[in-house]
Design an enzyme around this catalytic site. Structure first.
Site, PDB file in Angstrom:
ATOM      1  N   ARG A  28     -67.404  63.884 -22.343  1.00 16.76           N
ATOM      2  CA  ARG A  28     -67.725  63.198 -21.483  1.00 16.76           C
ATOM      3  C   ARG A  28     -66.758  63.077 -20.628  1.00 16.76           C
ATOM      4  O   ARG A  28     -67.012  62.801 -19.105  1.00 16.76           O
ATOM      5  CB  ARG A  28     -68.314  61.920 -22.229  1.00 16.76           C
ATOM      6  N   SER A 166     -80.952  59.591 -30.146  1.00 20.19           N
ATOM      7  CA  SER A 166     -80.182  60.644 -29.978  1.00 20.19           C
ATOM      8  C   SER A 166     -79.293  60.427 -28.703  1.00 20.19           C
ATOM      9  O   SER A 166     -79.836  60.146 -27.621  1.00 20.19           O
ATOM     10  CB  SER A 166     -81.011  62.093 -29.660  1.00 20.19           C
ATOM     11  N   GLN A 168     -77.625  62.436 -27.314  1.00 19.79           N
ATOM     12  CA  GLN A 168     -77.536  63.542 -26.299  1.00 19.79           C
ATOM     13  C   GLN A 168     -78.636  63.302 -25.387  1.00 19.79           C
ATOM     14  O   GLN A 168     -78.444  63.718 -24.092  1.00 19.79           O
ATOM     15  CB  GLN A 168     -77.656  64.761 -26.978  1.00 19.79           C
ATOM     16  N   ASP A 313     -73.216  63.343 -38.194  1.00 22.41           N
ATOM     17  CA  ASP A 313     -72.436  64.719 -38.139  1.00 22.41           C
ATOM     18  C   ASP A 313     -71.484  64.716 -39.642  1.00 22.41           C
ATOM     19  O   ASP A 313     -71.033  65.561 -39.934  1.00 22.41           O
ATOM     20  CB  ASP A 313     -71.340  64.547 -37.190  1.00 22.41           C
ATOM     21  N   ARG A 344     -78.621  72.206 -41.404  1.00 23.30           N
ATOM     22  CA  ARG A 344     -77.625  71.653 -42.410  1.00 23.30           C
ATOM     23  C   ARG A 344     -78.118  71.218 -43.898  1.00 23.30           C
ATOM     24  O   ARG A 344     -77.547  71.014 -44.651  1.00 23.30           O
ATOM     25  CB  ARG A 344     -76.834  70.492 -41.721  1.00 23.30           C
ATOM     26  N   ARG A 385     -68.902  72.275 -39.577  1.00 24.94           N
ATOM     27  CA  ARG A 385     -68.871  71.120 -40.483  1.00 24.94           C
ATOM     28  C   ARG A 385     -69.250  71.707 -41.862  1.00 24.94           C
ATOM     29  O   ARG A 385     -68.800  70.914 -42.812  1.00 24.94           O
ATOM     30  CB  ARG A 385     -69.743  70.005 -40.176  1.00 24.94           C
TER      31      ARG A 385
HETATM   32  C1  S3P Z   1     -73.481  64.043 -29.923  1.00 21.65           C
HETATM   33  C2  S3P Z   1     -74.684  63.254 -30.555  1.00 21.65           C
HETATM   34  C3  S3P Z   1     -75.229  63.586 -31.689  1.00 21.65           C
HETATM   35  C4  S3P Z   1     -74.020  64.392 -32.504  1.00 21.65           C
HETATM   36  C5  S3P Z   1     -72.939  65.283 -31.845  1.00 21.65           C
HETATM   37  C6  S3P Z   1     -72.661  64.877 -30.599  1.00 21.65           C
HETATM   38  C7  S3P Z   1     -72.966  63.443 -28.599  1.00 21.65           C
HETATM   39  O1  S3P Z   1     -76.115  64.382 -31.425  1.00 21.65           O
HETATM   40  O2  S3P Z   1     -74.761  64.845 -33.698  1.00 21.65           O
HETATM   41  O3  S3P Z   1     -72.387  65.961 -32.646  1.00 21.65           O
HETATM   42  O4  S3P Z   1     -71.664  63.583 -28.277  1.00 21.65           O
HETATM   43  O5  S3P Z   1     -73.850  62.707 -27.934  1.00 21.65           O
HETATM   44  P1  S3P Z   1     -77.768  63.980 -31.242  1.00 21.65           P
HETATM   45  O6  S3P Z   1     -77.771  63.243 -29.750  1.00 21.65           O
HETATM   46  O7  S3P Z   1     -78.555  65.091 -31.233  1.00 21.65           O
HETATM   47  O8  S3P Z   1     -78.251  63.070 -32.656  1.00 21.65           O
END
Ligand code: S3P
Length: 428
Positions: A28, A166, A168, A313, A344, A385
């Site tokens: 970010r 999520s 992301q 994670d 996973r 991981r």
């Molecule tokens: C992350 C969000 C998570 C996480 C990933 C990093 C991020 O994923 O599992 O390792 O930095 O926004 P999701 O948004 O798919 O849950």
């Protein structure tokens, strides 16, 4: 193909000052520095494959990056550059999904791609809502699989209710909303990690979050970032599990983010019987401090089925703790694990079975009967991981892990740190 052998260890007391910097925050930092018109100063940026790829993309978009080895100064271009080559996100779903939201409103043509694992991961979760507000994105399977082509265009404001928690997806939509034509709102089923909201608010963006997130479009460039990236609690967690399972051990992880959406796995470890101490030292964008985890007798089994996005994670490493706990542990509501860097759920279950542990796979999780780990040969499935979790299992039983190059994506000094608590050997 690189292999790792980890030998059994005895009790250790490990003060760890250089756990890898936080991956989510580092991605970010690089990306958000493009939202200002002044140089951002970022100390302790994660220099691992994933985040160096993001930095490379930021450069391809025209930013200038100066790096003295500790402080990185990212000067945004006066006008964003249309790159003359593809943008390679490597192994990182975060980079690809956030850049989708970021680039959708930026004039120009962009092609986002990644490695063989990332090109198999679902992108529809971001491309569908972005397309609904006017983004022009295409890819294999009607925009689901990379390579993705983006043609930047004007975006409409939105009221979006996501079916998944999520960060992301949320971050991609917030980045799109910053350049949409009006105020947007975003709702998620439970709060996912909130670095995007915290950092953008710190840069002066108008983002309010209660049960719904309200995002006003940017009226001009944001303030630059001035930040020291804390240590990554997800990386630190491998050593937390190590201390919780090796009798008589203790680890202190220094300067780690204590953001509640990131330390839930430590709370679970505490529930299982380990001693966990949090010591907050400062609060800038995020609470930051030290975490100490100590062995406190054999762990007890636990059921995990809530706030999954707060520990998603860490579940592979937590499964190693479950494998040596007294009783039967269960993980449920964790279907998202199937679409991470690897599947996973099946990698954890297959790996634990190799180690002599009785477990059962469900569509959305697994059940693990705690027992004694035995020495085994484990395939990392190309997933950092998985590789690091089973390396930690080796502290009790000895282990060989195959295909460990992936560790470079998030934690380049993992082996060096592991080498401080036990004997290890690598070969090709
Ligand atoms: C992350 C969000 C998570 C996480 C990933 C990093 C991020 O994923 O599992 O390792 O930095 O926004 P999701 O948004 O798919 O849950």
């Amino acid at each position: 193909m690189r292999w790792l052998e980890v030998k059994r260890t005895d009790a250790f007391d490990f003060l760890c000052e250089n756990i890898a910097s936080d991956k989510s925050i580092s991605h970010r930092c690089a990306m958000f520095s493009l939202l200002s018109d002044k140089p951002s100063r970022i100390r302790n940026y994660l220099r691992a494959e994933d985040t160096l790829n993001t930095l490379q993309i930021v450069k391809q978009l025209g930013a200038d990056v100066e790096d003295d080895g500790y402080t990185m100064t990212i000067t945004p271009p006066s006008e964003m550059q249309e790159p003359d080559d593809i943008l390679d996100c490597g192994n990182s779903g975060t980079a690809m999904r956030l850049f989708c939201g970021f680039l959708s409103s930026l004039p120009g043509h962009y092609v986002l791609t990644g490695d063989q694992y990332l090109r198999r991961r679902p992108m529809k979760r971001v491309t569908t809502p972005l397309t609904q507000i006017g983004a022009k994105i295409d890819g294999r399977e009607h925009g689901n699989l990379a390579p993705l082509c983006i043609r930047g265009d004007e975006l409409k404001s939105f009221n979006y209710e996501s079916a998944i928690a999520s960060a992301q997806v949320k971050s991609a939509m917030i980045l799109a909303a910053l350049r949409a034509d009006d105020v947007s709102t975003y709702r998620e089923p439970e709060l996912s990690r909130d670095h995007t909201e915290r950092m953008l608010r710190g840069m002066g963006a108008n983002i309010e979050s209660w049960d719904v997130i309200t995002i006003e479009p940017m009226r001009g460039p944001l303030e630059p970032l001035d930040i020291t990236v804390p240590a990554d609690p997800s990386s630190g967690f491998f050593f937390a599990v190590a201390a919780a399972i090796v009798p008589g051990s203790r680890v202190t992880i220094k300067n780690v983010t204590l953001n509640p959406t990131r330390i839930e796995a430590y709370k679970i470890l505490e529930k299982m019987g380990a001693k966990v101490k949090l010591d907050e030292k400062e609060n800038r964008y995020e609470p930051i401090g030290d975490i100490t985890v100590s062995y406190h007798g054999r762990l007890k089994a636990v059921e995990v089925g809530e706030r999954i996005s707060w520990l998603i994670d860490e579940l592979p490493a937590l499964s190693i703790a479950m494998a040596v706990a007294d009783g039967e542990s269960v993980v449920k509501n964790a279907k998202e694990l199937r679409v991470k860097e690897s599947d996973r759920i099946s990698c954890v279950v297959d790996g634990l079975k190799q180690c002599g542990i009785v477990c059962e796979e469900f569509e959305d999780g697994y059940r693990i009967e705690g027992g004694e780990l035995r020495s085994a040969e484990i395939d990392s499935c190309g997933d950092h991981r998985i590789a690091m979790s089973f390396a930690i299992a080796g502290l009790l039983s000895g282990i060989q892990v195959k295909d460990i190059e992936c560790i470079e994506t998030s934690f380049p000094n993992f082996l060096e740190l592991l080498g401080e608590i036990t004997e290890i050997r690598t070969w090709k």
